[in-house]
Design an enzyme around this catalytic site. Structure first.
Site, PDB file in Angstrom:
ATOM      1  N   HIS A  51       0.831  -1.204   0.000  1.00  0.00           N
ATOM      2  CA  HIS A  51       0.000   0.000   0.000  1.00  0.00           C
ATOM      3  C   HIS A  51       0.867   1.257   0.000  1.00  0.00           C
ATOM      4  O   HIS A  51       2.059   1.195   0.319  1.00  0.00           O
ATOM      5  CB  HIS A  51      -0.930  -0.030   1.210  1.00  0.00           C
ATOM      6  N   GLU A  53       1.104   3.751   2.027  1.00  0.00           N
ATOM      7  CA  GLU A  53       1.757   4.084   3.303  1.00  0.00           C
ATOM      8  C   GLU A  53       3.030   3.247   3.499  1.00  0.00           C
ATOM      9  O   GLU A  53       4.039   3.731   4.020  1.00  0.00           O
ATOM     10  CB  GLU A  53       0.816   3.821   4.490  1.00  0.00           C
ATOM     11  N   CYS A  76      -5.835   1.346   5.965  1.00  0.00           N
ATOM     12  CA  CYS A  76      -6.626   0.139   6.120  1.00  0.00           C
ATOM     13  C   CYS A  76      -6.365  -0.515   7.472  1.00  0.00           C
ATOM     14  O   CYS A  76      -5.317  -0.324   8.087  1.00  0.00           O
ATOM     15  CB  CYS A  76      -6.330  -0.852   5.002  1.00  0.00           C
ATOM     16  N   ALA A 155     -20.914  10.239 -28.780  1.00  0.00           N
ATOM     17  CA  ALA A 155     -20.296  11.341 -29.525  1.00  0.00           C
ATOM     18  C   ALA A 155     -21.271  11.733 -30.619  1.00  0.00           C
ATOM     19  O   ALA A 155     -21.815  10.863 -31.293  1.00  0.00           O
ATOM     20  CB  ALA A 155     -18.978  10.894 -30.135  1.00  0.00           C
ATOM     21  N   SER A 169     -19.720   7.625 -39.932  1.00  0.00           N
ATOM     22  CA  SER A 169     -19.555   8.380 -38.667  1.00  0.00           C
ATOM     23  C   SER A 169     -18.102   8.764 -38.416  1.00  0.00           C
ATOM     24  O   SER A 169     -17.739   9.126 -37.305  1.00  0.00           O
ATOM     25  CB  SER A 169     -20.034   7.502 -37.499  1.00  0.00           C
ATOM     26  N   THR A 197     -23.261  -2.030 -33.142  1.00  0.00           N
ATOM     27  CA  THR A 197     -22.060  -1.175 -33.210  1.00  0.00           C
ATOM     28  C   THR A 197     -20.880  -1.980 -33.719  1.00  0.00           C
ATOM     29  O   THR A 197     -20.068  -1.503 -34.500  1.00  0.00           O
ATOM     30  CB  THR A 197     -21.754  -0.585 -31.818  1.00  0.00           C
ATOM     31  N   ASP A 201     -19.427  -0.477 -36.983  1.00  0.00           N
ATOM     32  CA  ASP A 201     -18.174   0.277 -36.824  1.00  0.00           C
ATOM     33  C   ASP A 201     -16.947  -0.609 -36.762  1.00  0.00           C
ATOM     34  O   ASP A 201     -15.838  -0.115 -36.815  1.00  0.00           O
ATOM     35  CB  ASP A 201     -18.207   1.103 -35.517  1.00  0.00           C
ATOM     36  N   LEU A 205     -12.204  -1.257 -29.529  1.00  0.00           N
ATOM     37  CA  LEU A 205     -12.563  -1.014 -28.119  1.00  0.00           C
ATOM     38  C   LEU A 205     -11.347  -1.185 -27.208  1.00  0.00           C
ATOM     39  O   LEU A 205     -11.491  -1.491 -26.025  1.00  0.00           O
ATOM     40  CB  LEU A 205     -13.718  -1.925 -27.690  1.00  0.00           C
ATOM     41  N   GLY A 292     -24.506   1.235 -29.127  1.00  0.00           N
ATOM     42  CA  GLY A 292     -25.078   2.402 -29.788  1.00  0.00           C
ATOM     43  C   GLY A 292     -26.368   2.882 -29.124  1.00  0.00           C
ATOM     44  O   GLY A 292     -26.650   2.583 -27.966  1.00  0.00           O
TER      45      GLY A 292
HETATM   46  N1  LIG Z   1     -17.378   8.107 -34.631  1.00  0.00           N
HETATM   47  C1  LIG Z   1     -16.980   8.494 -33.389  1.00  0.00           C
HETATM   48  C2  LIG Z   1     -17.043   7.585 -32.324  1.00  0.00           C
HETATM   49  N2  LIG Z   1     -17.481   6.301 -32.577  1.00  0.00           N
HETATM   50  C3  LIG Z   1     -17.600   5.369 -31.641  1.00  0.00           C
HETATM   51  C4  LIG Z   1     -17.848   3.950 -32.115  1.00  0.00           C
HETATM   52  O1  LIG Z   1     -18.807   3.377 -31.304  1.00  0.00           O
HETATM   53  C5  LIG Z   1     -16.536   3.135 -32.018  1.00  0.00           C
HETATM   54  O2  LIG Z   1     -16.173   3.089 -30.668  1.00  0.00           O
HETATM   55  C6  LIG Z   1     -15.482   3.784 -32.867  1.00  0.00           C
HETATM   56  O3  LIG Z   1     -15.577   3.213 -34.110  1.00  0.00           O
HETATM   57  C7  LIG Z   1     -14.132   3.664 -32.235  1.00  0.00           C
HETATM   58  O4  LIG Z   1     -13.536   2.431 -32.597  1.00  0.00           O
HETATM   59  P1  LIG Z   1     -12.210   1.924 -31.838  1.00  0.00           P
HETATM   60  O5  LIG Z   1     -12.701   1.227 -30.631  1.00  0.00           O
HETATM   61  O6  LIG Z   1     -11.415   3.161 -31.448  1.00  0.00           O
HETATM   62  O7  LIG Z   1     -11.506   1.047 -32.812  1.00  0.00           O
HETATM   63  N3  LIG Z   1     -16.664   7.964 -31.098  1.00  0.00           N
HETATM   64  C8  LIG Z   1     -16.175   9.245 -30.861  1.00  0.00           C
HETATM   65  O8  LIG Z   1     -15.821   9.570 -29.734  1.00  0.00           O
HETATM   66  N4  LIG Z   1     -16.118  10.162 -31.881  1.00  0.00           N
HETATM   67  C9  LIG Z   1     -16.491   9.826 -33.134  1.00  0.00           C
HETATM   68  O9  LIG Z   1     -16.399  10.675 -34.029  1.00  0.00           O
HETATM   69  N1  LIG Z   2      -4.864   0.691  -1.736  1.00  0.00           N
HETATM   70  C1  LIG Z   2      -4.785   1.017  -0.409  1.00  0.00           C
HETATM   71  C2  LIG Z   2      -5.822   0.676   0.485  1.00  0.00           C
HETATM   72  N2  LIG Z   2      -6.910  -0.006   0.022  1.00  0.00           N
HETATM   73  C3  LIG Z   2      -7.861  -0.645   0.929  1.00  0.00           C
HETATM   74  O1  LIG Z   2      -7.416  -1.974   1.216  1.00  0.00           O
HETATM   75  C4  LIG Z   2      -8.173  -2.919   0.434  1.00  0.00           C
HETATM   76  C5  LIG Z   2      -7.231  -3.834  -0.328  1.00  0.00           C
HETATM   77  O2  LIG Z   2      -6.413  -4.495   0.630  1.00  0.00           O
HETATM   78  P1  LIG Z   2      -5.307  -5.538   0.046  1.00  0.00           P
HETATM   79  O3  LIG Z   2      -6.106  -6.628  -0.571  1.00  0.00           O
HETATM   80  O4  LIG Z   2      -4.526  -5.926   1.280  1.00  0.00           O
HETATM   81  O5  LIG Z   2      -4.475  -4.763  -0.949  1.00  0.00           O
HETATM   82  C6  LIG Z   2      -9.007  -2.083  -0.524  1.00  0.00           C
HETATM   83  O6  LIG Z   2     -10.244  -2.711  -0.783  1.00  0.00           O
HETATM   84  C7  LIG Z   2      -9.199  -0.771   0.232  1.00  0.00           C
HETATM   85  O7  LIG Z   2     -10.266  -0.857   1.189  1.00  0.00           O
HETATM   86  N3  LIG Z   2      -5.735   1.018   1.798  1.00  0.00           N
HETATM   87  C8  LIG Z   2      -4.617   1.666   2.260  1.00  0.00           C
HETATM   88  O8  LIG Z   2      -4.512   1.887   3.463  1.00  0.00           O
HETATM   89  N4  LIG Z   2      -3.610   2.043   1.422  1.00  0.00           N
HETATM   90  C9  LIG Z   2      -3.661   1.749   0.091  1.00  0.00           C
HETATM   91  O9  LIG Z   2      -2.714   2.085  -0.621  1.00  0.00           O
HETATM   92 ZN   LIG Z   3      -3.262  -0.292   3.733  1.00  0.00          ZN
END
Ligand SMILES: Nc1c(/N=C/[C@H](O)[C@H](O)[C@H](O)COP(=O)(O)O)[nH]c(=O)[nH]c1=O
Ligand SMILES: Nc1c(N[C@@H]2O[C@H](COP(=O)(O)O)[C@@H](O)[C@H]2O)[nH]c(=O)[nH]c1=O
Ligand SMILES: [Zn+2]
Length: 361
Positions: A51, A53, A76, A155, A169, A197, A201, A205, A292
């Site tokens: 963590h 800390e 924690c 978008a 698009s 989509t 497209d 993703l 979409g």
């Molecule tokens: N057409 C547009 C979008 N189009 C979003 C589409 O749903 C699809 O995520 C795109 O084709 C992106 O493909 P990839 O995952 O990057 O390969 N989204 C945007 O933010 N602007 C646009 O102009």
């Molecule tokens: N990452 C983080 C905390 N995360 C806390 O501890 C849990 C994860 O514990 P563990 O599975 O032991 O890593 C998490 O769900 C959240 O409640 N706590 C903290 O003191 N400091 C840290 O940097």
């Molecule tokens: Zn911790």
């Protein structure tokens, strides 16, 4: 001599730097200071690792005794994959602990502070709390509701179109705005689109940022497993899960896409609330719904979303026959519109990013 807020800002900068890489843990930063001198810094790099800390106190070494520690989340108090930080702070005889926000998970909140106070350590909470809560908004939502934090992303042109009548698009928004979309992909555990989509497209993703970034799990809603295996989302660049109805031929699909996980519903259609429960069990804390239009409408109608990220381009397309941003069937009366609250407006290149939050009645 830095103020408490300035030392906490340093810890918050460290936490912010790891957003998107610590899930299912929160992003946490910590700094150890004595007599105005920085003795140690730390941030939680990834789940399962030490963590914040632990890193900061280790860097301070023996000088940690009598020092102050600023930490962005309540230390924690439980044994997860690592020992409790609150006990470490007591053991190293830290003098004062400054905390930005408590862990709102009722199972944890206050236990760390209680351990510190019972050891006679001075504790102050709520320093730069707003900023700290924002950093781990997805994690806190998941802890409190046991459901993913859901972001609807669309978008569109200024007149609300997402494609021309021929389905073209590319591109509506600018490269800068699309880069911001990839930052959101990095931040979310999973990304979801409907089968249309994928067909229209053929998106990847994946997260494609100049500086790299984590790929979210790709979730495709395809009730009848109708998609062929050649689509980009089925490549092995990132995990892909397909959600289908009970009548879909899972065996046949598994033959063509053996590496794709199929989540088959017990219902004919995909029930979104059941799917969200499923995703929570798979420890998906945040979901980025890229559309979409019919998918967006389904999430809106069932009130299964927390934020809308609308990217609006300074373009006008016009045309009843162009594809509008939210599809499906409209409510009959305006009073049945889904009421949301605008929260931020940001210009990104020539485009506008509007973030709105669902108003919880
Ligand atoms: N057409 C547009 C979008 N189009 C979003 C589409 O749903 C699809 O995520 C795109 O084709 C992106 O493909 P990839 O995952 O990057 O390969 N989204 C945007 O933010 N602007 C646009 O102009
Ligand atoms: N990452 C983080 C905390 N995360 C806390 O501890 C849990 C994860 O514990 P563990 O599975 O032991 O890593 C998490 O769900 C959240 O409640 N706590 C903290 O003191 N400091 C840290 O940097
Ligand atoms: Zn911790």
């Amino acid at each position: 001599m830095r103020t408490n807020e300035e030392w906490m800002d340093l810890a918050l900068n460290l936490a912010e730097a790891t957003i998107g890489q610590t899930s299912p843990n929160p992003s946490v930063g910590a700094v150890v200071v004595k007599n105005g001198e920085l003795l140690g810094v730390g941030t939680h790099i990834r789940a399962g690792g030490p963590h914040a800390e632990v890193h900061a106190i280790a860097q301070a070494g023996d000088e940690a005794e009598g020092a102050d520690i600023y930490v962005t989340l309540e230390p924690c108090a439980h044994y997860g994959k690592t020992p409790p930080c609150a006990e470490l702070i007591v053991e190293k005889r830290i003098k004062r602990v400054f905390i930005a926000c408590l862990d709102p998970n009722p199972k944890v909140a206050g236990k760390g502070v209680a351990i510190l106070k019972s050891a006679g350590i001075e504790v102050e909470t709520g320093i730069q709390e707003e900023r700290a809560l924002k950093i781990n908004e997805h994690f806190f939502h998941f802890m409190l509701t046991n459901r993913p934090f859901i972001t609807l992303k669309a978008a569109m042109t200024l007149d609300g179109k997402t494609a021309t009548s021929t389905g073209d698009s590319k591109w509506i928004t600018s490269a800068e705005a699309r880069n911001d979309v990839h930052k959101e992909r990095h931040r979310h555990d999973a990304i979801l689109v409907g089968r249309n989509t994928v067909e229209y497209d053929n998106p990847n993703l994946t997260t494609r940022l100049p500086q790299g970034g984590k790929n979210p799990v790709r979730i495709i809603l395809d009730t009848n497993l109708s998609l062929q295996s050649h689509y980009a989302v089925f490549n092995n660049e990132a995990p892909t899960w397909v959600v289908c109805g009970k009548n879909a031929d899972k065996e046949l699909f598994n033959k063509t896409c053996p590496h794709v996980k199929v989540l088959q519903m017990i219902t004919k259609n995909i029930v979104l609330s059941d799917l969200m429960e499923w995703l929570a069990e798979e420890n998906i804390q945040s979901l980025y719904v890229e559309g979409g239009g019919t998918i967006h409408q389904a999430f809106i109608k069932e009130k299964i979303f927390d934020e809308c990220h609308w990217y609006i381009a300074p373009k006008l397309l016009g045309g009843q026959d162009a594809r509008s941003v939210v599809g499906g069937k409209s409510p009959l009366l305006m009073k049945d519109a889904e009421n949301i609250e605008f929260s931020t407006f940001k210009q990104i290149g020539p485009d506008l990013k509007i973030i709105a939050t669902r108003r919880v009645e």
